[in-house]
Design an enzyme around this catalytic site. Structure first.
Site, mmCIF file in Angstrom:
data_model
loop_
_atom_site.group_PDB
_atom_site.id
_atom_site.type_symbol
_atom_site.label_atom_id
_atom_site.label_comp_id
_atom_site.label_asym_id
_atom_site.label_seq_id
_atom_site.Cartn_x
_atom_site.Cartn_y
_atom_site.Cartn_z
ATOM 1 N N ASP A 10 -91.604 -26.270 22.494
ATOM 2 C CA ASP A 10 -92.168 -27.580 22.701
ATOM 3 C C ASP A 10 -92.528 -27.419 22.111
ATOM 4 O O ASP A 10 -94.064 -28.618 22.645
ATOM 5 C CB ASP A 10 -92.524 -27.315 24.006
ATOM 6 C CG ASP A 10 -91.024 -26.851 24.939
ATOM 7 O OD1 ASP A 10 -89.994 -27.226 24.547
ATOM 8 O OD2 ASP A 10 -90.937 -26.347 26.349
ATOM 9 N N LYS A 13 -90.942 -31.052 17.880
ATOM 10 C CA LYS A 13 -90.300 -30.464 16.768
ATOM 11 C C LYS A 13 -89.406 -31.956 17.049
ATOM 12 O O LYS A 13 -89.142 -32.725 16.009
ATOM 13 C CB LYS A 13 -88.578 -29.710 16.772
ATOM 14 C CG LYS A 13 -89.849 -28.267 16.995
ATOM 15 C CD LYS A 13 -88.517 -26.879 16.924
ATOM 16 C CE LYS A 13 -88.469 -26.652 18.469
ATOM 17 N NZ LYS A 13 -89.253 -27.083 20.085
ATOM 18 N N GLY A 40 -85.241 -29.046 24.334
ATOM 19 C CA GLY A 40 -85.121 -30.441 24.894
ATOM 20 C C GLY A 40 -86.183 -30.661 24.216
ATOM 21 O O GLY A 40 -87.458 -30.371 23.959
ATOM 22 N N HIS A 41 -85.471 -32.201 23.417
ATOM 23 C CA HIS A 41 -86.500 -32.161 21.946
ATOM 24 C C HIS A 41 -86.704 -33.851 22.055
ATOM 25 O O HIS A 41 -85.533 -34.628 22.689
ATOM 26 C CB HIS A 41 -85.631 -32.591 20.765
ATOM 27 C CG HIS A 41 -85.745 -30.744 20.357
ATOM 28 N ND1 HIS A 41 -85.043 -30.436 19.426
ATOM 29 C CD2 HIS A 41 -86.069 -29.904 21.583
ATOM 30 C CE1 HIS A 41 -85.145 -29.017 19.440
ATOM 31 N NE2 HIS A 41 -85.817 -28.422 20.380
ATOM 32 N N GLN A 224 -86.739 -23.872 19.889
ATOM 33 C CA GLN A 224 -86.963 -23.237 20.781
ATOM 34 C C GLN A 224 -88.368 -22.443 19.714
ATOM 35 O O GLN A 224 -88.781 -23.898 19.081
ATOM 36 C CB GLN A 224 -86.033 -22.068 20.694
ATOM 37 C CG GLN A 224 -85.204 -21.671 22.471
ATOM 38 C CD GLN A 224 -83.936 -22.321 21.637
ATOM 39 O OE1 GLN A 224 -83.033 -22.215 20.755
ATOM 40 N NE2 GLN A 224 -83.538 -23.394 22.946
#
Ligand code: GDP
Ligand code: IMO
Ligand code: MG
Length: 453
Positions: A10, A13, A40-41, A224
């Protein structure tokens, strides 16, 4: 070029990859090389927020997007995600999938959540997306892969693996999957498989070789972060893949000398979702238990206006979470918060071969009276900048250095950074020995400063 998270995920990225993707053309490639929909991007596009879990963060650019061989793919999740992409049918030709990517079955998700429940206080804090069991089946040589879905025996092989998972669930965990609407989950999975069949299947190594041979660019988007790497993170509080740049070569089948120096992404502070050690956590143990047990709405009720400069470190952590909107993009969990940890950051920089850095979320620190950074640890009375083998087994006392904060918000400085921020950044560059090429000043792509000097 690898784009790698240097903390516990988080770091931002998605935003950085989206910034890079805006200068790529249709012959360039953005590839995800590991992980699955535990990621989750977040990307902001035209004032709208999108969160991608499996698809590389290039949906709003021109480059090709590839789901690489080291990934685990939940096909229904992939289908759901594409619904969010505007005009997806016309964009679909840009996406391809490796035949080596492992399929996440609905039983993998059950095994993940049920086994976590059984661990009680010792749980990892997994996202429950079936990631660990999917990779387990892969190295156990039982997995089904994307390249298997057109096999005439696919259904049979699926049934056999499902039966094996049912047996484990019943015998080891005394859990009957049938009571929990399994048919509905299975139907969604099969719907996802039909959807997956409509994508181009392409070997990652061939796609990448071709792209390099034609003089085009490849961006490898990490998911990650380094401290969640299955070997080099804080085992066992890690994910089940190699998140570091060194994981790219075996995941995609490219020669390691082609991987190149990494762009490392880090937040101006640190967050973590899930369990495990966190030396600079504001509020320590109290914060980790709180973030495990509380929901965002509950926290808001107890702390409607948390004070970042409170005497209470726990409250400072709550304020940092609120100011940074630190709520998990995948699970909605509260992210634990703390000050930047230079020993861990330096470890991550070295392990990834980072040769340029992007620091996100500097704007979030604006409400504090000072910026703090952990410059070394005290372990058993000894000062050190090294990371012990297992940080959860050592009593780590972070040693902090403080820096003066700038006045007002970063947005008040009209695209430049205030002197105090520049001094702080220069200090970090010196301590890390790698240039910071971009600084985040807000969530959208244009909220970043590239030349702060
Ligand atoms: P990822 O998993 O590394 O892509 O990061 P996430 O998307 O899970 O979390 C990063 C969060 O920070 C998202 O909500 C982003 O919109 C937000 N973000 C990224 N960069 C910045 C920044 O520089 N400032 C602020 N305020 N938010 C940012
Ligand atoms: P992005 O790509 C933050 C964490 C989970 C848990 C541990 C293991 O958005 O940075 P898993 O479901 O992988 O078995 O969970 O890893 N985790 C993440 N934390 N960001 C992520 O992805 C994460 N993916 C997994 O919270 O602690
Ligand atoms: Mg994320």
């Amino acid at each position: 070029m690898p784009v790698i998270g240097l903390q516990w995920g988080d770091e931002g990225k998605g935003k950085d990859v989206a910034i890079i993707s805006s200068s790529l053309n249709e012959n360039d490639v953005i590839v995800r090389f590991q992980g699955g929909n535990n990621a989750g991007h977040t990307i902001w596009y035209n004032g709208k927020c999108f969160v991608f879990h499996l698809i590389p963060s290039g949906a709003f650019g021109k480059a090709k997007m590839h789901l690489g061989g080291g990934m685990v793919i939940d096909p229904y999740s992939l289908k759901q995600e594409t619904i969010e992409i505007p005009d997806f049918e016309n964009e679909k030709h840009r996406i391809s999938v490796s035949p080596h990517a492992v399929l996440t079955l609905p039983t993998h998700c059950l095994l993940d959540t049920i086994s976590e429940k059984k661990l009680g206080d010792k749980k990892i804090g997994s996202t429950g997306r079936g990631i660990g069991p999917s990779y387990t089946d892969f190295v156990w040589r039982k997995a089904l892969r994307v390249g298997d879905i057109l096999d005439v025996n696919f259904k049979e092989r699926y049934e056999a693996l499902k039966t094996e998972h049912f047996r484990i669930l019943k015998e080891c965990y005394q859990y009957d999957p049938e009571v929990d609407n399994f048919t509905e989950k299975e139907n969604k999975f099969l719907e996802g498989i039909d959807f997956l069949k409509t994508f181009e299947v392409k070997e990652s190594n061939l796609l990448i070789q071709e792209t390099f041979e034609n003089g085009n660019n490849v961006v490898a988007e990490g998911a990650q972060g380094t401290l969640l790497d299955v070997r080099f993170g804080n085992y066992p509080y890690v994910t089940s893949s190699h998140t570091i740049a060194g994981g790219i070569a075996p995941a995609l089948g490219v020669a390691s000398q082609l991987v190149g120096g990494a762009l490392g992404i880090f937040k101006a502070y640190v967050t973590k979702v899930g369990e495990g050690p966190f030396p600079t956590e504001l509020g320590g143990e109290k914060s980790s238990v709180w973030c495990r047990d509380k929901k965002y709405t509950e926290e808001k009720e107890v702390y409607p206006n948390p004070n970042p400069n409170s005497e209470d470190l726990f409250e400072q952590g709550v304020a940092l979470r609120r100011m940074g909107n630190e709520i998990g993009a995948t699970t909605g969990r509260l992210r634990r918060t703390g000050w930047l940890d230079l020993p861990l950051l330096n470890y991550a920089v070295k392990i990834n071969g980072v040769d340029k850095l992007s620091m996100t979320k500097l704007d979030v620190l604006s409400g504090f009276n000072e910026v703090k950074v952990c410059v070394k640890y005290k372990i058993n009375g000894q000062e050190t900048k090294n990371i012990p083998f297992d940080i959860s087994r050592s009593e780590i006392e972070p040693v902090y250095q403080s820096f003066p904060i700038w006045k007002g918000k970063l947005s008040d400085y009209d695209g430049k950074l205030p002197e105090e921020a520049v001094k702080y950044i220069q200090f970090l560059e010196e301590e890390i020995g790698v240039p910071i090429i971009r600084v985040g000043t807000g969530p959208e792509e244009h909220h970043s400063v590239e030349k702060y000097w």
